[in-house]
Design a protein around this motif. Structure first.
Motif, short mmCIF file in Angstrom:
data_model
loop_
_atom_site.label_atom_id
_atom_site.label_comp_id
_atom_site.label_asym_id
_atom_site.label_seq_id
_atom_site.Cartn_x
_atom_site.Cartn_y
_atom_site.Cartn_z
N GLY A 44 8.07 -16.25 91.14
CA GLY A 44 8.19 -17.70 91.14
C GLY A 44 9.64 -18.10 91.07
O GLY A 44 10.55 -17.29 91.27
N HIS A 68 6.50 -16.36 96.85
CA HIS A 68 5.84 -16.80 95.62
C HIS A 68 4.45 -16.22 95.50
O HIS A 68 3.67 -16.19 96.46
N THR A 69 4.15 -15.71 94.31
CA THR A 69 2.88 -15.05 94.07
C THR A 69 2.00 -15.82 93.08
O THR A 69 0.96 -15.32 92.66
N GLY A 70 2.42 -17.01 92.70
CA GLY A 70 1.63 -17.84 91.80
C GLY A 70 1.53 -19.24 92.36
O GLY A 70 1.18 -19.44 93.53
N HIS A 71 1.87 -20.23 91.54
CA HIS A 71 1.96 -21.59 92.03
C HIS A 71 3.14 -21.69 92.99
O HIS A 71 4.06 -20.88 92.96
N LEU A 72 3.10 -22.70 93.84
CA LEU A 72 4.14 -22.88 94.84
C LEU A 72 5.52 -22.90 94.20
O LEU A 72 5.78 -23.70 93.30
N GLY A 73 6.37 -22.00 94.61
CA GLY A 73 7.73 -21.97 94.09
C GLY A 73 8.64 -22.86 94.91
O GLY A 73 8.58 -22.85 96.14
N ASP A 259 5.51 -30.82 99.13
CA ASP A 259 4.56 -29.76 98.86
C ASP A 259 4.48 -29.42 97.37
O ASP A 259 3.44 -29.01 96.86
N SER A 260 5.61 -29.59 96.66
CA SER A 260 5.65 -29.24 95.25
C SER A 260 5.03 -30.32 94.36
O SER A 260 4.42 -29.99 93.33
N ASP A 264 -1.86 -32.13 97.83
CA ASP A 264 -2.99 -31.51 97.13
C ASP A 264 -3.74 -30.56 98.06
O ASP A 264 -4.85 -30.11 97.75
#
Length: 267
Positions: A44, A68-73, A259-260, A264
């Protein structure tokens, strides 16, 4: 080309790191954690901040790219399902370099000693160890105000979307060479007044904080927190150095913001 990969440390990120390393070495790129031309961050935004500070002495030689491997970084352009595409892009194409401004923080001490200098990608904050934070603020050598409150946040344009935004600061496009000074819970009443608004300062302006009664502070530099004692002044300005990001496809700043914080997934 020499490359290095930093991982968040969770199983998914570690697996992606190993897979990308194997693929890139198959393309005869050289894995070199000491002097990489490109650093791939897998995780992230915190992972990329770690990579930035690890290679802060090589900012003119090293470019960064994030997966990114979780929420959008906010700093990460790529998702795990795209790593094969990213590997081919790194191995076969000449990437575009995008430069963002950084924040320089210099701490000086009352009884001499060597000053301390930091670079921040996102922001620096200053808070008292105990009690109310009281600080005189100078801009370009002139007294601006005496601040009372919980602390102050000074952010870069790219960092304006992080803690600064949560404090009510403005979002600034990183093509602008500027820093932003934002209050943290200021005290405003009939006796004490502050400007009450974030200040956006150009790269030829310097902000200096001078303690009024206490001289010990918690200073954060991105994700790092350091206690400094016997502080005489803390100076902030746009750094001479810049961070370099490797771009293999367009990802406009305002799309990142959208996007961040807005998207949605349905619009």
């Amino acid at each position: 080309m020499r490359f290095a990969i930093t991982s968040k440390g969770n199983p998914e990120s570690n697996a992606l790191k190993q897979k990308m390393r194997t693929y890139l070495e198959d393309f005869e790129l050289i894995y070199d954690e000491g002097k990489p031309d490109i650093v791939i961050s897998v995780g992230g935004d915190g992972t990329l901040l770690y990579a930035f500070h690890r290679y802060s002495s090589r900012l003119d030689k090293t470019a960064f790219v994030g997966v990114h491997t979780g929420h959008l970084g906010f700093y990460a352009d790529w998702v795990p399902s795209e790593i094969e595409k990213l590997v081919i892009a790194i191995a076969k194409t000449h990437y575009q370099v995008i430069e963002y401004p950084l924040l320089e923080t210099i701490i000086r001490y009352r009884h001499g000693g060597k000053e301390t200098r930091y670079l921040a990608l996102n922001e620096s904050t200053v808070k008292s160890l105990v009690g109310t934070f009281v600080m005189d603020i100078e801009i370009r050598g002139d007294h601006f105000e005496r601040f009372r409150g919980d602390g102050l946040c000074i952010s870069t344009p790219s960092g304006s979307t992080a803690y600064n935004k949560a404090l009510g600061g403005a979002i600034i496009h990183p093509s602008l060479h500027a820093i932003q000074l934002t209050e943290i819970a200021s005290i405003n009443n009939r006796v004490f007044r502050t400007v009450g608004s974030p200040l956006i300062l150009p790269d030829h302006h310097t902000v200096v904080l001078k303690p009024v009664k206490d001289f010990d502070f918690h200073v954060t530099i991105d994700h790092l927190t350091v206690m400094h004692r016997d502080v005489k002044s803390i100076q902030f300005r746009v750094a001479d150095e810049k961070v370099r990001f490797a771009r293999f496809r367009p990802f406009p700043f305002w799309k990142r913001v959208h996007d961040s914080f807005i998207s949605d997934g349905t619009n």
